[in-house]
Scaffold this motif. Sequence first.
Motif, PDB file in Angstrom:
ATOM      1  N   UNK A  95      -8.876  -7.183 -42.017  1.00 24.97           N
ATOM      2  CA  UNK A  95      -8.734  -7.535 -40.742  1.00 24.97           C
ATOM      3  C   UNK A  95      -8.101  -6.862 -39.758  1.00 24.97           C
ATOM      4  N   UNK A  96      -8.834  -6.587 -38.475  1.00 24.97           N
ATOM      5  CA  UNK A  96      -8.392  -5.634 -37.528  1.00 24.97           C
ATOM      6  C   UNK A  96      -7.057  -6.296 -36.882  1.00 24.97           C
ATOM      7  N   UNK A  97      -7.142  -7.869 -36.771  1.00 23.59           N
ATOM      8  CA  UNK A  97      -5.893  -8.257 -36.087  1.00 23.59           C
ATOM      9  C   UNK A  97      -4.531  -8.184 -37.233  1.00 23.59           C
ATOM     10  N   UNK A  98      -4.807  -8.140 -38.296  1.00 22.28           N
ATOM     11  CA  UNK A  98      -3.519  -7.839 -39.185  1.00 22.28           C
ATOM     12  C   UNK A  98      -3.282  -6.458 -39.093  1.00 22.28           C
ATOM     13  N   UNK A  99      -4.275  -5.638 -39.171  1.00 20.68           N
ATOM     14  CA  UNK A  99      -3.880  -4.076 -38.904  1.00 20.68           C
ATOM     15  C   UNK A  99      -3.032  -3.893 -37.589  1.00 20.68           C
ATOM     16  N   UNK A 100      -3.414  -4.309 -36.420  1.00 21.05           N
ATOM     17  CA  UNK A 100      -2.579  -4.031 -35.262  1.00 21.05           C
ATOM     18  C   UNK A 100      -1.438  -4.786 -35.561  1.00 21.05           C
ATOM     19  N   UNK A 101      -1.492  -5.944 -36.041  1.00 20.56           N
ATOM     20  CA  UNK A 101       0.183  -6.549 -36.435  1.00 20.56           C
ATOM     21  C   UNK A 101       1.096  -5.529 -37.315  1.00 20.56           C
ATOM     22  N   UNK A 102       0.392  -4.880 -38.179  1.00 13.29           N
ATOM     23  CA  UNK A 102       1.162  -3.815 -39.029  1.00 13.29           C
ATOM     24  C   UNK A 102       1.776  -2.764 -38.027  1.00 13.29           C
ATOM     25  N   UNK A 103       1.014  -2.256 -37.141  1.00 17.95           N
ATOM     26  CA  UNK A 103       1.281  -1.129 -35.974  1.00 17.95           C
ATOM     27  C   UNK A 103       2.376  -2.024 -35.338  1.00 17.95           C
ATOM     28  N   UNK A 109       4.210   2.090 -44.114  1.00 18.13           N
ATOM     29  CA  UNK A 109       3.704   2.021 -45.671  1.00 18.13           C
ATOM     30  C   UNK A 109       2.211   2.313 -45.437  1.00 18.13           C
ATOM     31  N   UNK A 110       1.792   3.006 -46.432  1.00 21.07           N
ATOM     32  CA  UNK A 110       0.362   3.324 -46.452  1.00 21.07           C
ATOM     33  C   UNK A 110      -0.460   1.917 -46.357  1.00 21.07           C
ATOM     34  N   UNK A 111      -1.803   2.034 -45.859  1.00 24.06           N
ATOM     35  CA  UNK A 111      -2.784   1.005 -45.424  1.00 24.06           C
ATOM     36  C   UNK A 111      -4.090   1.039 -46.161  1.00 24.06           C
ATOM     37  N   UNK A 112      -4.437   0.352 -46.883  1.00 22.73           N
ATOM     38  CA  UNK A 112      -6.106   0.348 -47.568  1.00 22.73           C
ATOM     39  C   UNK A 112      -6.697  -0.807 -46.913  1.00 22.73           C
ATOM     40  N   UNK A 113      -7.692  -0.374 -46.514  1.00 23.39           N
ATOM     41  CA  UNK A 113      -8.804  -1.304 -45.649  1.00 23.39           C
ATOM     42  C   UNK A 113      -9.691  -1.533 -46.908  1.00 23.39           C
ATOM     43  N   UNK A 114      -9.854  -3.078 -47.020  1.00 18.94           N
ATOM     44  CA  UNK A 114     -10.388  -3.813 -48.369  1.00 18.94           C
ATOM     45  C   UNK A 114     -11.990  -3.869 -48.074  1.00 18.94           C
ATOM     46  N   UNK A 132      -3.528   3.996 -38.948  1.00 17.29           N
ATOM     47  CA  UNK A 132      -2.662   4.122 -40.385  1.00 17.29           C
ATOM     48  C   UNK A 132      -3.343   4.094 -41.555  1.00 17.29           C
ATOM     49  N   UNK A 133      -4.660   3.823 -41.437  1.00 20.82           N
ATOM     50  CA  UNK A 133      -5.311   3.426 -42.688  1.00 20.82           C
ATOM     51  C   UNK A 133      -5.558   4.687 -43.266  1.00 20.82           C
ATOM     52  N   UNK A 134      -5.041   4.699 -44.726  1.00 21.33           N
ATOM     53  CA  UNK A 134      -5.204   6.000 -45.736  1.00 21.33           C
ATOM     54  C   UNK A 134      -6.080   5.990 -46.570  1.00 21.33           C
ATOM     55  N   UNK A 135      -6.770   4.653 -47.082  1.00 20.39           N
ATOM     56  CA  UNK A 135      -7.374   4.218 -47.959  1.00 20.39           C
ATOM     57  C   UNK A 135      -8.499   3.375 -47.662  1.00 20.39           C
ATOM     58  N   UNK A 136      -9.788   3.411 -48.039  1.00 20.25           N
ATOM     59  CA  UNK A 136     -10.904   2.371 -47.641  1.00 20.25           C
ATOM     60  C   UNK A 136     -11.613   2.043 -48.893  1.00 20.25           C
ATOM     61  N   UNK A 137     -12.203   0.920 -48.925  1.00 21.90           N
ATOM     62  CA  UNK A 137     -13.223   0.540 -49.901  1.00 21.90           C
ATOM     63  C   UNK A 137     -14.527   0.284 -49.372  1.00 21.90           C
ATOM     64  N   UNK A 138     -15.518   1.031 -49.553  1.00 26.26           N
ATOM     65  CA  UNK A 138     -17.012   0.962 -48.667  1.00 26.26           C
ATOM     66  C   UNK A 138     -17.513  -0.306 -49.187  1.00 26.26           C
ATOM     67  N   UNK A 139     -18.270  -0.891 -48.251  1.00 25.07           N
ATOM     68  CA  UNK A 139     -19.276  -2.052 -48.479  1.00 25.07           C
ATOM     69  C   UNK A 139     -19.771  -1.777 -49.937  1.00 25.07           C
TER      70      UNK A 139
END
Length: 305
Positions: A95-103, A109-114, A132-139
């Motif tokens: 969630x983008x809102x949670x991503x901004x909360x982490x910022x 700490x590394x962030x993976x986008x699920x 800060x996203x360092x790893x992603x899981x494609x659709x």
Amino acid sequence: MIELSTTISNYEQLIRTDISSYDALYLGDVSCPLYPNNFCSNSEDLEKTISYLKQLNKKCYLRLYAVPENKDMDWMKELIKRAIELKVDAFEVHNLGVLLLLRDLNNTIPIHFGVFGNIYTIETIKVLQKYGVSRVQPSPELSIEESIFIKDETPIETTFVVHGKIPLVASETCFIMEQNGNDESNCGFACSKDHWLTRQQGEWSMKDTGRMTISGKDLCMAEHIVDLLEKGVKNFLIQSHGESSEFIETTGAIYKEIIQKAINKEDIYYTDKIEILSALAHEGLCNGYYFGLTGQDYYKRDSND
């Protein structure tokens, strides 16, 4: 370095499961913060869990609730603060809102986008990297070729799901409770039992786990691991949401063996392995959308074994 990972919802599931085949664990059920002792919403077990995994030389990634409302942000903030103190190896965010909360919390700490982040293009990934996203899981709707293109062209790591039911949708309300005419204040965790959505004549089925709907068939890429390794894939995930310890242990052991034999250039015999994986799959096996079709079919590797 090759990494095989899976998902674990809470400490009780962790300690009754043999996780020796895995290099990393994604901790928590991202669909429902009410799930008992869910790592996604309860920090009480985090310290002993992280200590336990570190002793086993396993990486621990804390999954964060996928569909939060405004009212959820305060408790999520406290959970994140505690996880930062305990030095989890990464956060998984959907969630983008949670991503901004982490910022805003100055997280380093590394962030993976699920999976519920709906990653389809490298342009999206370039934006996420700035946060800060360092790893992603494609659709999961993408083909192998599309996912490999993302892996090759993006500046950050990519995770490939190689087994398990495909997450389709997450909701802020519980389908099972609604169907039973109850609200979540009377939740008896009926999601701990199997609930299937099936079309007549068995043409297709889906599994409902309360706030998340997943595919009926199990994605299985066991016979294609060698090809994925040759294409440079390094991060393999077994999706085990709603599955038993037997499922986690058995699938992990099979994929670990295949990966190790592929790396060592040893012969791999698939027939027995596919039979075992098929026996664990309530509705059978498929290759998802990796080969560009409907997601219901399974293509057997050409072999003599």
